[in-house]
Design a protein around this motif. Structure first.
Motif, PDB file in Angstrom:
ATOM      1  N   VAL A   1     -36.035  26.503 -31.889  1.00 40.42           N
ATOM      2  CA  VAL A   1     -34.833  26.957 -31.906  1.00 40.42           C
ATOM      3  C   VAL A   1     -33.742  25.756 -32.072  1.00 40.42           C
ATOM      4  O   VAL A   1     -32.524  26.052 -32.708  1.00 40.42           O
ATOM      5  CB  VAL A   1     -34.780  27.687 -30.594  1.00 40.42           C
ATOM      6  N   ALA A   2     -33.926  24.703 -31.520  1.00 37.42           N
ATOM      7  CA  ALA A   2     -32.967  23.505 -31.313  1.00 37.42           C
ATOM      8  C   ALA A   2     -32.638  23.253 -32.819  1.00 37.42           C
ATOM      9  O   ALA A   2     -31.466  22.946 -32.962  1.00 37.42           O
ATOM     10  CB  ALA A   2     -33.572  22.583 -30.441  1.00 37.42           C
ATOM     11  N   LYS A   3     -33.938  23.180 -33.688  1.00 35.18           N
ATOM     12  CA  LYS A   3     -33.638  22.491 -35.031  1.00 35.18           C
ATOM     13  C   LYS A   3     -32.727  23.577 -35.883  1.00 35.18           C
ATOM     14  O   LYS A   3     -31.796  23.266 -36.590  1.00 35.18           O
ATOM     15  CB  LYS A   3     -34.904  22.554 -35.698  1.00 35.18           C
ATOM     16  N   GLN A   4     -32.777  24.896 -35.373  1.00 33.42           N
ATOM     17  CA  GLN A   4     -31.997  25.858 -36.304  1.00 33.42           C
ATOM     18  C   GLN A   4     -30.490  25.623 -35.866  1.00 33.42           C
ATOM     19  O   GLN A   4     -29.505  25.652 -36.532  1.00 33.42           O
ATOM     20  CB  GLN A   4     -32.296  27.306 -35.675  1.00 33.42           C
ATOM     21  N   ALA A   5     -30.429  25.474 -34.603  1.00 31.32           N
ATOM     22  CA  ALA A   5     -28.855  25.270 -34.130  1.00 31.32           C
ATOM     23  C   ALA A   5     -28.441  23.989 -34.726  1.00 31.32           C
ATOM     24  O   ALA A   5     -27.268  23.879 -35.258  1.00 31.32           O
ATOM     25  CB  ALA A   5     -28.783  25.030 -32.580  1.00 31.32           C
ATOM     26  N   GLU A   6     -29.226  22.835 -34.643  1.00 29.64           N
ATOM     27  CA  GLU A   6     -28.723  21.548 -35.406  1.00 29.64           C
ATOM     28  C   GLU A   6     -28.348  21.746 -36.849  1.00 29.64           C
ATOM     29  O   GLU A   6     -27.396  21.246 -37.382  1.00 29.64           O
ATOM     30  CB  GLU A   6     -30.005  20.409 -35.354  1.00 29.64           C
ATOM     31  N   SER A   7     -29.086  22.390 -37.614  1.00 30.43           N
ATOM     32  CA  SER A   7     -28.867  22.810 -38.946  1.00 30.43           C
ATOM     33  C   SER A   7     -27.667  23.224 -39.352  1.00 30.43           C
ATOM     34  O   SER A   7     -26.799  22.971 -40.185  1.00 30.43           O
ATOM     35  CB  SER A   7     -30.019  23.591 -39.707  1.00 30.43           C
ATOM     36  N   ALA A   8     -27.098  24.449 -38.452  1.00 29.60           N
ATOM     37  CA  ALA A   8     -25.964  25.151 -38.423  1.00 29.60           C
ATOM     38  C   ALA A   8     -24.739  24.154 -38.251  1.00 29.60           C
ATOM     39  O   ALA A   8     -24.043  24.367 -38.869  1.00 29.60           O
ATOM     40  CB  ALA A   8     -26.007  26.237 -37.588  1.00 29.60           C
ATOM     41  N   MET A   9     -24.960  23.506 -37.124  1.00 29.92           N
ATOM     42  CA  MET A   9     -23.690  22.407 -36.935  1.00 29.92           C
ATOM     43  C   MET A   9     -23.812  21.510 -37.953  1.00 29.92           C
ATOM     44  O   MET A   9     -22.602  21.076 -38.150  1.00 29.92           O
ATOM     45  CB  MET A   9     -24.192  21.618 -35.375  1.00 29.92           C
ATOM     46  N   GLU A  10     -24.770  21.032 -38.518  1.00 35.19           N
ATOM     47  CA  GLU A  10     -24.413  19.836 -39.641  1.00 35.19           C
ATOM     48  C   GLU A  10     -23.627  20.557 -40.679  1.00 35.19           C
ATOM     49  O   GLU A  10     -22.953  19.925 -41.176  1.00 35.19           O
ATOM     50  CB  GLU A  10     -25.932  19.489 -40.280  1.00 35.19           C
ATOM     51  N   ASN A  11     -23.955  21.675 -41.118  1.00 33.89           N
ATOM     52  CA  ASN A  11     -23.249  22.367 -42.183  1.00 33.89           C
ATOM     53  C   ASN A  11     -21.773  22.529 -41.831  1.00 33.89           C
ATOM     54  O   ASN A  11     -21.156  22.364 -42.807  1.00 33.89           O
ATOM     55  CB  ASN A  11     -23.975  23.744 -42.380  1.00 33.89           C
ATOM     56  N   VAL A  12     -21.408  22.867 -40.595  1.00 35.80           N
ATOM     57  CA  VAL A  12     -19.855  23.118 -40.204  1.00 35.80           C
ATOM     58  C   VAL A  12     -19.226  21.687 -40.316  1.00 35.80           C
ATOM     59  O   VAL A  12     -18.186  21.506 -40.888  1.00 35.80           O
ATOM     60  CB  VAL A  12     -19.859  23.559 -38.907  1.00 35.80           C
ATOM     61  N   VAL A  13     -19.910  20.588 -39.425  1.00 36.79           N
ATOM     62  CA  VAL A  13     -19.490  19.347 -39.860  1.00 36.79           C
ATOM     63  C   VAL A  13     -19.127  18.726 -41.210  1.00 36.79           C
ATOM     64  O   VAL A  13     -18.374  18.344 -41.496  1.00 36.79           O
ATOM     65  CB  VAL A  13     -20.369  18.290 -38.880  1.00 36.79           C
ATOM     66  N   ARG A  14     -20.211  19.012 -42.015  1.00 39.16           N
ATOM     67  CA  ARG A  14     -20.161  18.701 -43.188  1.00 39.16           C
ATOM     68  C   ARG A  14     -18.820  19.157 -43.938  1.00 39.16           C
ATOM     69  O   ARG A  14     -18.230  18.561 -44.803  1.00 39.16           O
ATOM     70  CB  ARG A  14     -21.292  18.920 -44.253  1.00 39.16           C
ATOM     71  N   GLU A  15     -18.734  20.386 -43.787  1.00 40.52           N
ATOM     72  CA  GLU A  15     -17.576  21.177 -44.429  1.00 40.52           C
ATOM     73  C   GLU A  15     -16.309  20.546 -44.133  1.00 40.52           C
ATOM     74  O   GLU A  15     -15.414  20.288 -44.794  1.00 40.52           O
ATOM     75  CB  GLU A  15     -17.499  22.697 -44.139  1.00 40.52           C
ATOM     76  N   TYR A  16     -16.228  20.202 -42.676  1.00 39.77           N
ATOM     77  CA  TYR A  16     -14.841  19.412 -42.181  1.00 39.77           C
ATOM     78  C   TYR A  16     -14.663  18.117 -42.634  1.00 39.77           C
ATOM     79  O   TYR A  16     -13.591  17.784 -43.077  1.00 39.77           O
ATOM     80  CB  TYR A  16     -14.918  19.482 -40.503  1.00 39.77           C
ATOM     81  N   LEU A  17     -15.659  17.383 -42.828  1.00 39.85           N
ATOM     82  CA  LEU A  17     -15.615  16.076 -43.408  1.00 39.85           C
ATOM     83  C   LEU A  17     -15.052  16.250 -44.804  1.00 39.85           C
ATOM     84  O   LEU A  17     -14.376  15.085 -45.174  1.00 39.85           O
ATOM     85  CB  LEU A  17     -17.101  15.305 -43.490  1.00 39.85           C
ATOM     86  N   ASP A  18     -15.347  17.008 -45.516  1.00 39.53           N
ATOM     87  CA  ASP A  18     -14.940  17.179 -46.981  1.00 39.53           C
ATOM     88  C   ASP A  18     -13.561  17.963 -46.903  1.00 39.53           C
ATOM     89  O   ASP A  18     -12.453  17.393 -47.758  1.00 39.53           O
ATOM     90  CB  ASP A  18     -15.704  18.438 -47.678  1.00 39.53           C
ATOM     91  N   TRP A  19     -13.006  18.268 -45.864  1.00 40.26           N
ATOM     92  CA  TRP A  19     -11.775  18.572 -45.817  1.00 40.26           C
ATOM     93  C   TRP A  19     -10.748  17.597 -45.417  1.00 40.26           C
ATOM     94  O   TRP A  19      -9.526  17.474 -45.900  1.00 40.26           O
ATOM     95  CB  TRP A  19     -11.517  19.767 -44.551  1.00 40.26           C
ATOM     96  N   PHE A  20     -11.307  16.649 -44.822  1.00 37.49           N
ATOM     97  CA  PHE A  20     -10.452  15.365 -44.095  1.00 37.49           C
ATOM     98  C   PHE A  20     -10.387  14.621 -45.046  1.00 37.49           C
ATOM     99  O   PHE A  20      -9.408  13.715 -44.899  1.00 37.49           O
ATOM    100  CB  PHE A  20     -11.142  14.907 -42.776  1.00 37.49           C
ATOM    101  N   ASP A  21     -10.889  14.515 -45.982  1.00 31.20           N
ATOM    102  CA  ASP A  21     -10.912  13.430 -47.090  1.00 31.20           C
ATOM    103  C   ASP A  21     -10.130  14.015 -48.415  1.00 31.20           C
ATOM    104  O   ASP A  21     -10.441  14.780 -48.940  1.00 31.20           O
ATOM    105  CB  ASP A  21     -12.272  12.832 -47.713  1.00 31.20           C
ATOM    106  N   LEU A  22      -8.983  13.530 -48.422  1.00 30.32           N
ATOM    107  CA  LEU A  22      -7.896  14.178 -49.314  1.00 30.32           C
ATOM    108  C   LEU A  22      -8.131  13.650 -50.554  1.00 30.32           C
ATOM    109  O   LEU A  22      -7.530  14.103 -51.697  1.00 30.32           O
ATOM    110  CB  LEU A  22      -6.600  13.787 -48.898  1.00 30.32           C
ATOM    111  N   LYS A  23      -9.051  12.670 -50.774  1.00 28.99           N
ATOM    112  CA  LYS A  23      -9.181  12.220 -52.509  1.00 28.99           C
ATOM    113  C   LYS A  23      -9.654  13.399 -53.428  1.00 28.99           C
ATOM    114  O   LYS A  23     -10.597  14.311 -52.873  1.00 28.99           O
ATOM    115  CB  LYS A  23     -10.192  11.014 -52.415  1.00 28.99           C
TER     116      LYS A  23
END
Length: 279
Positions: A257-279
Motif C-alpha cells: 500500500v505504501a508503495k502505491q502512495a509513494e509512486s503517486a507522490m513521485e508523479n506530483v513532485v515530478r510535475e511541479y519540478l518541471d513547472w518550476f524550471d522556466l528553461k
C-alpha cells in the motif's frame, strides 16, 4: 550532497527559476521526492516542527543524510514552520542545513527580534534561516487566510529583511495553506513591489492548487522557493485508498500500500519540478 538554503537559492537566482520545497514525514515521502528529481534537480526536503510527534527530527536527519551522502545534486534539509528555539537547536545538532522560523503571528517588531535571534544562532554554524512576514492560515489548512489588509507590504518586507538578516523571506500575497475553497488569486503587483524593495530571495508558501501559469509568473517576478505539501500528500492518500478498494486479499501487506502512495507522490513532485524550471 547537503547544502544550506542560501546556496541553493543562489542557484535559483542564477537560473531565474524556483526551487521546490516538498514536505517529508517518512521514508516513502523522502523516496518519492528524491526519485522525482532524477538525480539532477536541486530540491528542498522540508520537515515540519509538528512532524516531530510522528517521527523524531533526529531520525529524519539521519535518514536524509544516508540517502543524499553520495549524490551530486544539491539537497537542503529544512526545518519547516518552527516556533520553538529548542527545536531549532535540536535540528542544528542533528544536521539540518536550514531553518524556517515562523514568527508571523507576532507584531512586526517582535517578529524581527525573535527571528534575528534565530539568525544569529544558525549563522554561527552556516545554517540558513527563512523568516515569514504577513498572515497565512494554519499549516494544516484550517482557519481563514485573511484579506489583503493582512498581506505583506513592501515597507514591512524591507524593515524585516534588514532587521533580521534572513536568507529567505516567506510572504503573504493571497496564498494559503491547505486546499483552496475557490480559485486562488495572487497579488502579483504586490509581489513585484516587494521584490523591488528587498534583495532577500522570496518564498511562496501554500502553493498547492495554484495554476502553473500563475506560479511561473510569480517566479518571473522574484519567487525563488515554492512550498508544496497538500497536493503531494493527498495524492498519496488517494492512491492508497484506491488500491485498498480494489484489493480483496487478506494477506495484503502494508508495504504494498505504501508503495502505491509513494509512486503517486513521485508523479506530483515530478510535475511541479518541471513547472518550476522556466528553461
Amino acid at each position: 550532497m547537503l547544502v544550506n538554503l542560501q546556496e541553493i537559492l543562489r542557484l535559483a537566482e542564477e537560473r531565474h527559476c524556483a526551487i521546490g520545497s516538498f514536505n517529508v514525514y517518512n521514508v516513502e515521502s523522502v523516496q518519492a521526492v528524491l526519485k522525482a528529481t532524477d538525480g539532477s534537480h536541486p530540491v528542498i526536503l522540508a520537515f515540519g516542527e509538528k512532524y516531530d510527534r510522528h517521527m523524531p527530527l533526529e531520525a529524519m536527519a539521519a535518514l536524509v543524510k544516508s540517502y543524499v551522502a553520495a549524490t551530486p545534486q544539491p539537497v537542503v534539509l529544512h526545518l519547516d514552520h518552527t516556533k520553538q528555539e529548542q527545536t531549532v537547536l535540536r535540528a542544528i545538532r542533528a544536521g539540518f542545513t536550514s531553518i524556517m522560523f515562523d514568527g508571523s503571528s507576532k507584531p512586526l517588531a517582535e517578529n524581527i527580534c525573535s527571528t534575528a535571534r534565530i539568525v544569529d544562532i544558525a549563522h554561527l554554524v552556516s545554517v540558513s534561516v527563512e523568516g515569514e512576514l504577513g498572515y497565512l492560515n494554519d499549516e494544516d489548512g484550517s482557519g481563514d487566510p485573511g484579506d489583503p489588509r493582512s498581506y505583506t507590504t513592501p515597507q514591512e518586507a524591507q524593515a524585516f529583511s534588514e532587521g533580521t538578516g534572513v536568507d529567505a523571506l516567506a510572504i503573504s500575497i493571497g496564498n494559503a495553506h491547505g486546499l483552496y475553497k475557490g480559485t486562488p488569486h495572487l497579488d502579483l503587483a504586490r509581489l513585484s513591489a516587494i521584490a523591488q524593495s528587498v534583495e532577500t530571495p522570496l518564498v511562496l508558501h501554500g502553493s498547492s492548487g495554484i495554476s502553473r501559469d500563475t506560479l511561473q509568473e510569480a517566479i518571473r517576478r522574484g519567487i525563488r522557493k515554492i512550498n508544496i505539501n497538500t497536493e503531494v500528500s493527498t495524492s498519496g492518500v488517494r492512491a492508497a485508498r484506491e488500491y485498498l478498494t480494489a484489493q480483496d486479499d487478506p494477506n495484503l501487506r502494508f508495504e504494498q500500500v505504501a508503495k502505491q502512495a509513494e509512486s503517486a507522490m513521485e508523479n506530483v513532485v515530478r510535475e511541479y519540478l518541471d513547472w518550476f524550471d522556466l528553461k
